[in-house]
Design a protein around this motif. Structure first.
Motif, PDB file in Angstrom:
ATOM      1  N   ASP A 267      13.969 -21.464  14.713  1.00  0.00           N
ATOM      2  CA  ASP A 267      14.092 -21.754  16.141  1.00  0.00           C
ATOM      3  C   ASP A 267      14.613 -20.554  16.912  1.00  0.00           C
ATOM      4  O   ASP A 267      14.234 -20.325  18.063  1.00  0.00           O
ATOM      5  CB  ASP A 267      15.038 -22.944  16.352  1.00  0.00           C
TER       6      ASP A 267
ATOM      7  N   GLN B 101       3.741 -17.932   9.779  1.00  0.00           N
ATOM      8  CA  GLN B 101       2.617 -18.819  10.085  1.00  0.00           C
ATOM      9  C   GLN B 101       1.466 -18.609   9.114  1.00  0.00           C
ATOM     10  O   GLN B 101       0.798 -19.577   8.719  1.00  0.00           O
ATOM     11  CB  GLN B 101       2.167 -18.599  11.521  1.00  0.00           C
TER      12      GLN B 101
ATOM     13  N   ARG C  85       4.727 -21.437   6.594  1.00  0.00           N
ATOM     14  CA  ARG C  85       6.162 -21.719   6.564  1.00  0.00           C
ATOM     15  C   ARG C  85       6.688 -21.979   7.973  1.00  0.00           C
ATOM     16  O   ARG C  85       6.106 -21.531   8.974  1.00  0.00           O
ATOM     17  CB  ARG C  85       6.927 -20.549   5.936  1.00  0.00           C
ATOM     18  N   GLU C  86       7.799 -22.669   8.046  1.00  0.00           N
ATOM     19  CA  GLU C  86       8.424 -22.989   9.325  1.00  0.00           C
ATOM     20  C   GLU C  86       9.013 -21.726   9.957  1.00  0.00           C
ATOM     21  O   GLU C  86       9.649 -20.921   9.282  1.00  0.00           O
ATOM     22  CB  GLU C  86       9.534 -24.029   9.120  1.00  0.00           C
TER      23      GLU C  86
END
Length: 257
Positions: free
Chosen positions: A88, A80, A84-85
């Motif tokens: 999941d 974060q 960046r992603e």
């Protein structure tokens, strides 16, 4: 907590600083420092080796050693901060530890080899009649290289998430192919390499179709197959299909290993 687990290691003599491994690590554990790939922090590395297939020089390797536990919370904060992603799913730290005396898997009656004849398929519940599967088991680690259904087969090497995302999987890809499935992120990659190398060596395969999801951690299935083909010393016509999370086919390319 310090435990024995898998960790990425970098051979600086082989590393050319290309940086391809950095985006390939979904957890942000790698960075280029002074022209070489470096492990940022042990707690960011899950040790599962998704980055291996993106290193063009073979500088990356997974080893077992004492290291700080993987920390999903720290990874989330780290990613974060970089904008960046965040993945999941991330593995639980305890699932990565080696030699902790956890429960050992036992034999499973459902792992018995079976060819599903038309008669056998007739006994499948009506809700499952759409299945085009011709054999059992399908998990790569459960299928021995001597399985009779592998002889002269068109192999469909599939990352676990593909059939869930892709509605047309059974209709378009499974018919007339032998399915082998696994997760290149969470399963033992070297075990897969060795099993596939034996399968390629011992069976006159007609073709291999490898199916991966678009997410970075899934692309190592092709790298696993590449290394298996190299070890087997036997070329097989190969095609890679990349699938989006929506289930659409993003690309289909021929591979030369």
């Amino acid at each position: 907590m310090i435990s024995k687990r898998k960790m990425i290691t970098i051979n600086e003599e082989l590393c050319n600083g290309c940086g391809q491994c950095v985006p390939a690590c979904a957890e942000g554990a790698l960075a280029i420092v002074d022209g070489k790939a470096k492990l940022v922090k042990e707690i960011y590395c899950d040790g599962l080796g998704a980055c291996l297939g993106d290193c063009p020089t073979g500088a990356l390797k997974v080893v077992v050693r004492e290291a700080a536990d993987f920390d999903p919370a720290a990874v989330t904060e780290h990613l974060q901060a970089q904008g960046r992603e965040v993945p999941d799913h991330m593995p639980a730290p305890e699932s990565l530890r080696i030699g902790t005396g956890g429960p050992k898997p036992g034999g499973c009656p459902g792992a018995a080899m079976q060819s599903l004849t038309p008669c056998g398929k007739a006994n499948v519940p009506a809700a499952q009649q759409g299945s085009a599967l011709s054999h059992w088991p399908v998990q790569l680690r459960l299928v021995p290289p001597t399985a009779p259904f592998l002889k002269g087969a068109d192999l469909l090497l599939t990352a676990d998430c593909v059939p869930v995302a892709m509605p047309s999987y059974h209709g378009e890809y499974v018919p007339d192919r032998v399915v082998l499935m696994g997760c290149p992120k969470f399963d033992n990659q070297m075990e897969y390499v060795e099993k596939l190398a034996d399968i390629i060596s011992e069976n006159d395969l007609k073709s291999i179709t490898v199916m991966e999801m678009e997410v970075p951690c899934c692309s190592s299935m092709s790298a696993i197959l590449n290394e298996a083909v190299r070890r087997a010393g036997k070329s097989v016509p190969t095609e890679r299909v990349t699938v989006a999370r929506t289930g659409a086919v993003l690309s289909t390319v021929s591979l030369e290993f």
